[in-house]
Structure formats: structure tokens, C-alpha cells
Write a protein that holds these residues in place. Structure first.
Motif, PDB file in Angstrom:
ATOM      1  N   MET A   1      41.710  -6.314 -20.420  1.00 15.00           N
ATOM      2  CA  MET A   1      41.525  -5.876 -19.646  1.00 15.00           C
ATOM      3  C   MET A   1      43.207  -5.066 -18.975  1.00 15.00           C
ATOM      4  O   MET A   1      44.951  -5.785 -19.095  1.00 15.00           O
ATOM      5  CB  MET A   1      40.867  -6.746 -18.148  1.00 15.00           C
ATOM      6  N   THR A   2      43.486  -4.423 -18.362  1.00 15.68           N
ATOM      7  CA  THR A   2      45.052  -4.300 -18.148  1.00 15.68           C
ATOM      8  C   THR A   2      45.276  -4.331 -17.026  1.00 15.68           C
ATOM      9  O   THR A   2      43.939  -4.818 -15.828  1.00 15.68           O
ATOM     10  CB  THR A   2      45.138  -2.584 -18.355  1.00 15.68           C
ATOM     11  N   SER A   3      46.666  -4.171 -15.693  1.00 16.95           N
ATOM     12  CA  SER A   3      46.714  -4.966 -14.473  1.00 16.95           C
ATOM     13  C   SER A   3      46.038  -3.176 -13.892  1.00 16.95           C
ATOM     14  O   SER A   3      45.600  -3.786 -12.559  1.00 16.95           O
ATOM     15  CB  SER A   3      47.911  -5.029 -14.353  1.00 16.95           C
ATOM     16  N   THR A   4      45.806  -2.709 -14.058  1.00 23.84           N
ATOM     17  CA  THR A   4      44.721  -1.198 -12.856  1.00 23.84           C
ATOM     18  C   THR A   4      43.839  -1.179 -13.407  1.00 23.84           C
ATOM     19  O   THR A   4      42.635  -0.535 -12.502  1.00 23.84           O
ATOM     20  CB  THR A   4      45.648   0.364 -13.866  1.00 23.84           C
ATOM     21  N   ASP A   5      42.888  -2.628 -14.551  1.00 22.37           N
ATOM     22  CA  ASP A   5      41.542  -2.348 -14.904  1.00 22.37           C
ATOM     23  C   ASP A   5      40.737  -2.782 -13.258  1.00 22.37           C
ATOM     24  O   ASP A   5      41.340  -4.535 -12.875  1.00 22.37           O
ATOM     25  CB  ASP A   5      41.207  -3.198 -15.849  1.00 22.37           C
ATOM     26  N   PRO A   6      39.704  -2.242 -12.638  1.00 25.87           N
ATOM     27  CA  PRO A   6      39.431  -3.026 -11.229  1.00 25.87           C
ATOM     28  C   PRO A   6      39.346  -4.868 -11.387  1.00 25.87           C
ATOM     29  O   PRO A   6      39.733  -5.766 -10.368  1.00 25.87           O
ATOM     30  CB  PRO A   6      38.534  -2.683 -10.761  1.00 25.87           C
ATOM     31  N   ALA A   7      39.131  -5.333 -13.194  1.00 25.71           N
ATOM     32  CA  ALA A   7      38.349  -6.324 -12.620  1.00 25.71           C
ATOM     33  C   ALA A   7      39.411  -7.484 -13.030  1.00 25.71           C
ATOM     34  O   ALA A   7      38.839  -8.455 -13.482  1.00 25.71           O
ATOM     35  CB  ALA A   7      37.024  -6.589 -13.892  1.00 25.71           C
ATOM     36  N   THR A   8      40.576  -6.844 -12.979  1.00 28.13           N
ATOM     37  CA  THR A   8      41.913  -7.430 -13.674  1.00 28.13           C
ATOM     38  C   THR A   8      42.071  -8.658 -12.666  1.00 28.13           C
ATOM     39  O   THR A   8      42.378  -8.547 -11.252  1.00 28.13           O
ATOM     40  CB  THR A   8      42.927  -6.819 -13.625  1.00 28.13           C
ATOM     41  N   VAL A   9      42.361 -10.194 -12.870  1.00 32.32           N
ATOM     42  CA  VAL A   9      42.505 -10.861 -12.033  1.00 32.32           C
ATOM     43  C   VAL A   9      43.788 -11.468 -11.811  1.00 32.32           C
ATOM     44  O   VAL A   9      44.466 -10.594 -12.837  1.00 32.32           O
ATOM     45  CB  VAL A   9      41.895 -12.006 -12.613  1.00 32.32           C
ATOM     46  N   LEU A  10      43.866 -11.422 -10.256  1.00 33.05           N
ATOM     47  CA  LEU A  10      46.039 -11.332 -10.352  1.00 33.05           C
ATOM     48  C   LEU A  10      45.726 -12.519  -9.966  1.00 33.05           C
ATOM     49  O   LEU A  10      45.073 -13.174  -8.259  1.00 33.05           O
ATOM     50  CB  LEU A  10      45.613 -10.674  -9.418  1.00 33.05           C
ATOM     51  N   LEU A  11      47.740 -12.987  -9.577  1.00 31.16           N
ATOM     52  CA  LEU A  11      47.441 -14.417  -8.949  1.00 31.16           C
ATOM     53  C   LEU A  11      48.510 -13.670  -8.481  1.00 31.16           C
ATOM     54  O   LEU A  11      50.258 -12.994  -8.847  1.00 31.16           O
ATOM     55  CB  LEU A  11      48.300 -15.297 -10.088  1.00 31.16           C
ATOM     56  N   VAL A  90      54.013 -10.777  -4.030  1.00 29.54           N
ATOM     57  CA  VAL A  90      54.051 -10.250  -5.671  1.00 29.54           C
ATOM     58  C   VAL A  90      52.455 -10.247  -5.777  1.00 29.54           C
ATOM     59  O   VAL A  90      52.325 -11.342  -6.272  1.00 29.54           O
ATOM     60  CB  VAL A  90      55.440 -10.535  -6.106  1.00 29.54           C
ATOM     61  N   ALA A  91      52.066  -9.812  -6.646  1.00 31.74           N
ATOM     62  CA  ALA A  91      51.017  -9.879  -7.450  1.00 31.74           C
ATOM     63  C   ALA A  91      51.350  -9.865  -8.977  1.00 31.74           C
ATOM     64  O   ALA A  91      51.815  -9.175  -9.644  1.00 31.74           O
ATOM     65  CB  ALA A  91      50.367  -9.042  -7.436  1.00 31.74           C
ATOM     66  N   VAL A  92      50.891 -10.577  -9.976  1.00 28.29           N
ATOM     67  CA  VAL A  92      50.231 -10.930 -11.512  1.00 28.29           C
ATOM     68  C   VAL A  92      49.676 -10.236 -11.899  1.00 28.29           C
ATOM     69  O   VAL A  92      48.662 -11.938 -11.526  1.00 28.29           O
ATOM     70  CB  VAL A  92      51.696 -12.203 -11.741  1.00 28.29           C
ATOM     71  N   PRO A  93      49.986 -10.036 -12.879  1.00 25.86           N
ATOM     72  CA  PRO A  93      47.960  -9.970 -13.591  1.00 25.86           C
ATOM     73  C   PRO A  93      48.124 -11.199 -14.241  1.00 25.86           C
ATOM     74  O   PRO A  93      49.033 -11.670 -15.106  1.00 25.86           O
ATOM     75  CB  PRO A  93      48.470  -8.724 -14.150  1.00 25.86           C
ATOM     76  N   VAL A  94      46.775 -11.904 -14.489  1.00 26.50           N
ATOM     77  CA  VAL A  94      46.217 -12.858 -14.801  1.00 26.50           C
ATOM     78  C   VAL A  94      46.473 -12.703 -16.496  1.00 26.50           C
ATOM     79  O   VAL A  94      45.567 -11.971 -17.068  1.00 26.50           O
ATOM     80  CB  VAL A  94      45.462 -13.801 -14.451  1.00 26.50           C
ATOM     81  N   GLN A  95      46.879 -13.059 -17.732  1.00 24.18           N
ATOM     82  CA  GLN A  95      46.841 -12.562 -19.390  1.00 24.18           C
ATOM     83  C   GLN A  95      45.737 -13.734 -19.544  1.00 24.18           C
ATOM     84  O   GLN A  95      44.695 -12.905 -20.446  1.00 24.18           O
ATOM     85  CB  GLN A  95      48.004 -12.329 -19.957  1.00 24.18           C
ATOM     86  N   ARG A  96      45.651 -14.781 -19.305  1.00 29.72           N
ATOM     87  CA  ARG A  96      44.287 -15.794 -20.077  1.00 29.72           C
ATOM     88  C   ARG A  96      44.213 -16.447 -19.390  1.00 29.72           C
ATOM     89  O   ARG A  96      45.317 -16.825 -18.595  1.00 29.72           O
ATOM     90  CB  ARG A  96      45.434 -15.896 -21.016  1.00 29.72           C
ATOM     91  N   GLY A  97      42.937 -17.413 -19.824  1.00 31.59           N
ATOM     92  CA  GLY A  97      42.886 -18.513 -18.465  1.00 31.59           C
ATOM     93  C   GLY A  97      41.131 -18.898 -19.248  1.00 31.59           C
ATOM     94  O   GLY A  97      40.579 -18.210 -19.950  1.00 31.59           O
ATOM     95  N   HIS A  98      40.842 -19.188 -18.263  1.00 31.34           N
ATOM     96  CA  HIS A  98      39.639 -19.922 -18.457  1.00 31.34           C
ATOM     97  C   HIS A  98      38.592 -18.662 -18.297  1.00 31.34           C
ATOM     98  O   HIS A  98      38.177 -18.807 -17.202  1.00 31.34           O
ATOM     99  CB  HIS A  98      39.498 -21.378 -17.999  1.00 31.34           C
ATOM    100  N   GLU A  99      37.405 -18.589 -19.122  1.00 29.44           N
ATOM    101  CA  GLU A  99      37.341 -17.642 -18.846  1.00 29.44           C
ATOM    102  C   GLU A  99      35.982 -17.440 -17.378  1.00 29.44           C
ATOM    103  O   GLU A  99      35.794 -16.532 -16.499  1.00 29.44           O
ATOM    104  CB  GLU A  99      36.097 -17.217 -19.854  1.00 29.44           C
ATOM    105  N   ALA A 100      35.462 -18.487 -17.718  1.00 31.65           N
ATOM    106  CA  ALA A 100      34.105 -18.498 -16.528  1.00 31.65           C
ATOM    107  C   ALA A 100      35.164 -19.209 -15.200  1.00 31.65           C
ATOM    108  O   ALA A 100      34.794 -18.435 -13.832  1.00 31.65           O
ATOM    109  CB  ALA A 100      33.435 -19.985 -16.719  1.00 31.65           C
ATOM    110  N   TYR A 101      36.742 -19.288 -15.253  1.00 32.31           N
ATOM    111  CA  TYR A 101      36.874 -19.727 -13.052  1.00 32.31           C
ATOM    112  C   TYR A 101      37.464 -18.184 -13.397  1.00 32.31           C
ATOM    113  O   TYR A 101      37.409 -17.603 -12.090  1.00 32.31           O
ATOM    114  CB  TYR A 101      38.050 -19.936 -13.562  1.00 32.31           C
ATOM    115  N   LEU A 102      37.959 -17.537 -14.301  1.00 31.21           N
ATOM    116  CA  LEU A 102      38.284 -15.987 -14.144  1.00 31.21           C
ATOM    117  C   LEU A 102      37.553 -15.353 -13.600  1.00 31.21           C
ATOM    118  O   LEU A 102      37.147 -14.445 -12.599  1.00 31.21           O
ATOM    119  CB  LEU A 102      38.814 -15.099 -15.303  1.00 31.21           C
ATOM    120  N   ASP A 103      35.604 -15.548 -14.408  1.00 29.14           N
ATOM    121  CA  ASP A 103      34.625 -15.053 -14.025  1.00 29.14           C
ATOM    122  C   ASP A 103      33.936 -14.941 -12.535  1.00 29.14           C
ATOM    123  O   ASP A 103      33.535 -13.716 -11.894  1.00 29.14           O
ATOM    124  CB  ASP A 103      33.520 -14.661 -14.471  1.00 29.14           C
ATOM    125  N   TRP A 104      34.691 -16.461 -12.360  1.00 26.23           N
ATOM    126  CA  TRP A 104      34.145 -17.017  -9.965  1.00 26.23           C
ATOM    127  C   TRP A 104      35.358 -16.230  -9.959  1.00 26.23           C
ATOM    128  O   TRP A 104      34.485 -15.546  -8.215  1.00 26.23           O
ATOM    129  CB  TRP A 104      34.328 -18.232  -9.996  1.00 26.23           C
TER     130      TRP A 104
END
Length: 110
Positions: A1-11, A90-104
Motif C-alpha cells: 500500500m502507498t500513502s495515497t491508497d485509501p486503506a493506508t493506516v496513518l499515525l 502531521v500524518a505519517v503512513p504506517v509502513q509495518r505493524g501487527h496486521e490484525a491491529y492495522l485491519d482493526w
């Protein structure tokens, strides 16, 4: 996913002048499903230049978890609620993480 992908998680980072405004913003963003979760970090010490003067303040920092798809609506709402003339967001795209949490987060929380 890229930062422009709507499903990208942002912090997203946002500083607030006090606990009351931080709590109000956090509750609104989560309550309106613009964020899945907001963490509040008290006693952040910020040093910045504002209107030509170096200023030091105690603030509360919000760590806001959302998605790229919800970011624009979150930004509009945060700017409506925030007491600062020029709020930090300020929004930073999340590159990696616990996938179950990111899905949540992508589902807008529980």
C-alpha cells in the motif's frame, strides 16, 4: 500500500494546550469514527517560534490512528474543534505493524 491508497493506516500527531481540549478532540474523532484510536500523552514540552518569539509550552500530544480514506474528514473536524489558531496535524503512513491491529484501524475500530 502507498500513502495515497485509501486503506493506508496513518499515525497522526496533534498537540493540544490542555487535557480538556485533548480529551474533547479525542472523543469526537473516535465517536464520529474518524479515528479508530487516539492516545493522549500528557506533559509534552514544546519549544517553537510563534509570531517571531521563541515560546515554550506544556502540551498534551494526541497520537491518532486513522486511514488515508478518513484523513480529510478528520482534518476538517480537528480544525473545527481545536483551540489553536494554527493546530499541528502531521500524518505519517504506517509502513509495518501487527496486521490484525492495522485491519482493526482500517475498519474504524471496534
Amino acid at each position: 500500500m502507498t500513502s495515497t491508497d485509501p486503506a493506508t493506516v496513518l499515525l497522526c500527531y496533534c498537540s493540544c494546550p490542555d487535557a480538556a481540549s485533548a480529551q474533547a478532540i479525542a472523543e469526537a474523532l473516535v465517536g464520529e469514527r474518524l479515528a479508530a484510536c487516539v492516545n493522549r500523552l500528557p506533559a509534552v514540552h514544546s519549544t517553537y517560534r510563534w509570531q517571531g518569539v521563541v515560546t515554550c509550552d506544556s502540551e498534551e500530544l494526541l497520537l491518532i490512528k486513522t486511514t488515508a480514506a478518513r484523513f480529510d474528514a478528520l482534518k476538517i473536524r480537528l480544525l473545527e474543534l481545536h483551540p489553536y489558531e494554527l493546530p499541528e496535524l502531521v500524518a505519517v503512513p504506517v509502513q509495518r505493524g501487527h496486521e490484525a491491529y492495522l485491519d482493526w484501524v482500517r475498519q474504524g475500530g471496534g
